[in-house]
Scaffold this motif. Structure first.
Motif, PDB file in Angstrom:
ATOM      1  N   GLY A   1     -41.851 -19.185  -2.242  1.00  0.00           N
ATOM      2  CA  GLY A   1     -41.091 -20.427  -2.276  1.00  0.00           C
ATOM      3  C   GLY A   1     -40.914 -20.961  -0.875  1.00  0.00           C
ATOM      4  O   GLY A   1     -40.342 -20.277  -0.011  1.00  0.00           O
ATOM      5  N   LEU A   2     -41.406 -22.150  -0.587  1.00  0.00           N
ATOM      6  CA  LEU A   2     -41.372 -22.712   0.770  1.00  0.00           C
ATOM      7  C   LEU A   2     -40.364 -23.838   0.932  1.00  0.00           C
ATOM      8  O   LEU A   2     -40.371 -24.548   1.941  1.00  0.00           O
ATOM      9  CB  LEU A   2     -42.766 -23.192   1.173  1.00  0.00           C
ATOM     10  N   GLY A   3     -39.528 -24.042  -0.078  1.00  0.00           N
ATOM     11  CA  GLY A   3     -38.480 -25.048   0.061  1.00  0.00           C
ATOM     12  C   GLY A   3     -39.014 -26.459   0.170  1.00  0.00           C
ATOM     13  O   GLY A   3     -39.919 -26.855  -0.566  1.00  0.00           O
ATOM     14  N   ASP A   4     -38.472 -27.214   1.122  1.00  0.00           N
ATOM     15  CA  ASP A   4     -38.798 -28.643   1.198  1.00  0.00           C
ATOM     16  C   ASP A   4     -39.841 -28.972   2.251  1.00  0.00           C
ATOM     17  O   ASP A   4     -39.993 -30.135   2.638  1.00  0.00           O
ATOM     18  CB  ASP A   4     -37.530 -29.452   1.462  1.00  0.00           C
ATOM     19  N   VAL A   5     -40.596 -27.972   2.737  1.00  0.00           N
ATOM     20  CA  VAL A   5     -41.614 -28.258   3.747  1.00  0.00           C
ATOM     21  C   VAL A   5     -42.820 -28.953   3.114  1.00  0.00           C
ATOM     22  O   VAL A   5     -42.986 -28.963   1.903  1.00  0.00           O
ATOM     23  CB  VAL A   5     -42.077 -26.972   4.467  1.00  0.00           C
ATOM     24  N   LEU A   6     -43.663 -29.543   3.938  1.00  0.00           N
ATOM     25  CA  LEU A   6     -44.910 -30.194   3.522  1.00  0.00           C
ATOM     26  C   LEU A   6     -44.712 -31.168   2.357  1.00  0.00           C
ATOM     27  O   LEU A   6     -45.391 -31.093   1.337  1.00  0.00           O
ATOM     28  CB  LEU A   6     -45.956 -29.132   3.139  1.00  0.00           C
ATOM     29  N   PRO A   7     -43.810 -32.135   2.493  1.00  0.00           N
ATOM     30  CA  PRO A   7     -43.616 -33.100   1.400  1.00  0.00           C
ATOM     31  C   PRO A   7     -44.857 -33.966   1.215  1.00  0.00           C
ATOM     32  O   PRO A   7     -45.580 -34.249   2.167  1.00  0.00           O
ATOM     33  CB  PRO A   7     -42.429 -33.937   1.873  1.00  0.00           C
ATOM     34  N   VAL A   8     -45.092 -34.382  -0.018  1.00  0.00           N
ATOM     35  CA  VAL A   8     -46.205 -35.283  -0.311  1.00  0.00           C
ATOM     36  C   VAL A   8     -45.697 -36.680  -0.668  1.00  0.00           C
ATOM     37  O   VAL A   8     -46.487 -37.583  -0.942  1.00  0.00           O
ATOM     38  CB  VAL A   8     -47.077 -34.725  -1.453  1.00  0.00           C
ATOM     39  N   ALA A   9     -44.373 -36.846  -0.700  1.00  0.00           N
ATOM     40  CA  ALA A   9     -43.771 -38.140  -1.037  1.00  0.00           C
ATOM     41  C   ALA A   9     -42.421 -38.241  -0.335  1.00  0.00           C
ATOM     42  O   ALA A   9     -41.848 -37.232   0.106  1.00  0.00           O
ATOM     43  CB  ALA A   9     -43.613 -38.290  -2.540  1.00  0.00           C
ATOM     44  N   ALA A  10     -41.903 -39.456  -0.255  1.00  0.00           N
ATOM     45  CA  ALA A  10     -40.590 -39.663   0.348  1.00  0.00           C
ATOM     46  C   ALA A  10     -39.506 -39.101  -0.555  1.00  0.00           C
ATOM     47  O   ALA A  10     -39.554 -39.262  -1.784  1.00  0.00           O
ATOM     48  CB  ALA A  10     -40.359 -41.146   0.594  1.00  0.00           C
ATOM     49  N   ASN A  11     -38.501 -38.475   0.026  1.00  0.00           N
ATOM     50  CA  ASN A  11     -37.393 -37.922  -0.741  1.00  0.00           C
ATOM     51  C   ASN A  11     -36.238 -38.901  -0.898  1.00  0.00           C
ATOM     52  O   ASN A  11     -35.161 -38.520  -1.369  1.00  0.00           O
ATOM     53  CB  ASN A  11     -36.893 -36.634  -0.065  1.00  0.00           C
TER      54      ASN A  11
END
Length: 465
Positions: free
Chosen positions: A438-448
């Motif tokens: 589980g890597l949490g919120d790293v490497l997003p592919v979209a805006a949060n």
């Protein structure tokens, strides 16, 4: 037993820990429900069409007729022809059965919303849509059953919403917030986004279009903007693309197969890196403007065997091959080599250097720990791929991701729980795993910043050694 939600920030840590136990208790459907079958069906005795498809131009222009033709071939029909019906964006597929009976299937491609109207009015048996069904449409079709159920909603392909320019335009990438400003008219000159001075000419799909709905949701509404009244509107993807490719100052958006002679931009959303609409970025749905293409039918009307036959064919390997042949991205699983970059966490860099990523991401139903309808079918696709490659035992790593939480440890926990949910289903078929991460919120592919982006970031990747 229903699964509890994973993404409610009001949850206490005690509930989060309870999730670990409940995660293994979620109800799992028998594997057999995912197996596509092709029952032989007979043509109607009257002159009525075998099937009536209405809706998306993205699907109905080429892909829909091609899938229908393939289905008829698989059913033993011959002399199959696709021809215009005499009305713009409407086609008729005709064929002859083994017994010499002439049959037809009617396809009208006037926009996704018209497909749901057709279902409601009874003029369509199946709705083609290049966007998910809206809540208002679900409510209007309540008499036909649960239109968001696995039996009603079928993801048949992945498409990328391409932002296109004239080939001579020097701009190579834009952010989604810049796109919103451009298409709202706030940015009206190319010099404002690093291009040559000149007025920006806007080209967009019409209001009935699922392509427009997707652009409106992912770009305009997400940034609090509305489409400029100066935009020229089109019912056809191809006509829009051809106009842009003949206008050096033009910009438009279209489905991936309709890029044609135009130039596609790399797009960034939020903190993500700019991505071109490629087969790999769209297959995994990492590309910011990727989208799913759907067929919807009434789950309450089980007396229409040709609907089921078309749906099953679209999901079959032969159907997915037709998807690829028509310029869309099929859901056939393959292995992709990923290059390690400095922004990747060490564990992810290790995977990039030593393993391959599969061309599928598992995602979850909105506000739920349950896998969404596409993911339920992807379980069988991933298992089949692993089996064919002899990778069922200790070769697989699942990597979970999510959106930011007030406590980073919570984000990491939730991302791992998502990976564990996928592990639970694949383990039932005998898959043994090398690791669950589980890597949490790293490497997003979209805006949060919006719920659509947060849902997209809540995903599970599959890596194979």
């Amino acid at each position: 037993m229903s699964c509890v939600l994973l993404d409610n920030d009001r949850d206490t840590w005690s509930r989060a820990s309870t999730l670990i136990l409940l995660g293994f208790m979620c109800y799992a459907l028998p594997w057999s429900v995912f197996a596509a079958q092709q029952p032989a069906v007979s043509p109607p005795s009257s002159s009525a069409p075998l099937l009536r498809m209405q809706g998306s131009n993205t699907i109905g222009a080429k892909l829909g007729p091609a899938l229908v033709k393939g289905m008829l071939e698989a059913q033993g029909y011959r002399a199959i022809n696709i021809q215009p019906s005499g009305v713009e964006n409407e086609q008729r597929v005709t064929a002859t059965s083994a017994k010499g009976q002439n049959v037809r299937i009617d396809i009208a491609a006037h926009g996704s919303s018209t497909g749901f109207v057709g279902l409601q009015e009874g003029s369509a048996d199946i709705a083609a849509a290049s966007r998910p069904i809206k809540d208002a449409e679900v409510a209007s079709l309540a008499g036909l059953g649960d239109m968001k159920s696995r039996d009603a909603e079928q993801v048949i392909a992945i498409d990328g919403l391409a932002i296109i320019l004239h080939p001579s335009n020097p701009i190579t990438s834009l952010r989604t917030d810049q796109l919103a400003q451009v298409f709202s008219g706030e940015i009206s000159n190319w010099s404002q986004v690093g291009g040559k001075a000149g007025e920006i000419h806007l080209y967009a799909r019409d209001d009935n279009s699922g392509t427009y709905d997707t652009f409106k949701e992912l770009v305009l509404s997400a940034n609090g903007k509305a489409l400029s009244v100066t935009a020229k509107r089109f019912e056809s993807n191809d006509k829009l693309s051809d106009t842009v490719s003949s206008d050096p100052q033009g910009i438009g958006f279209t489905g991936l197969p309709s890029i044609r002679q135009a130039k596609a931009l790399a797009i960034a959303s939020g903190e993500s890196q700019p991505m071109l609409p490629t087969q790999a970025t769209i297959a995994t749905e990492d590309y910011p403007l990727s989208r799913r293409l759907f067929l919807y039918n009434s789950p309450a009307q089980g007396n229409k065997p040709w609907v089921k036959t078309l749906v099953n064919f679209a999901h079959s390997p032969r159907g997915q091959a037709i998807v690829a042949q028509n310029g869309f991205i099929s859901q056939t699983v393959s292995a992709i080599k990923v290059s390690a970059t400095p922004d990747m966490p060490p564990a992810y860099q290790h995977l990039a250097n030593n393993a391959q990523r599969l061309s599928v991401n598992f995602r979850f139903a909105e506000g739920s720990a349950n896998l969404d309808n596409k993911a339920l079918r992807d379980l069988s696709r991933v298992f089949d791929f692993l089996s064919s490659q002899n990778k069922l035992h200790q070769n697989v790593v699942l990597v979970g991701f999510g959106d930011p939480k007030s406590d980073p440890a919570r984000a990491e926990l939730l991302s791992k729980l998502r990976a564990m949910a996928v592990r639970r289903e694949l383990a039932k078929q005998g898959v043994m795993f090398k690791d669950i991460i589980g890597l949490g919120d790293v490497l997003p592919v979209a805006a949060n910043t919006g719920e659509e982006g947060r849902i997209k970031n809540r995903r599970v990747e599959v890596w194979v050694y």
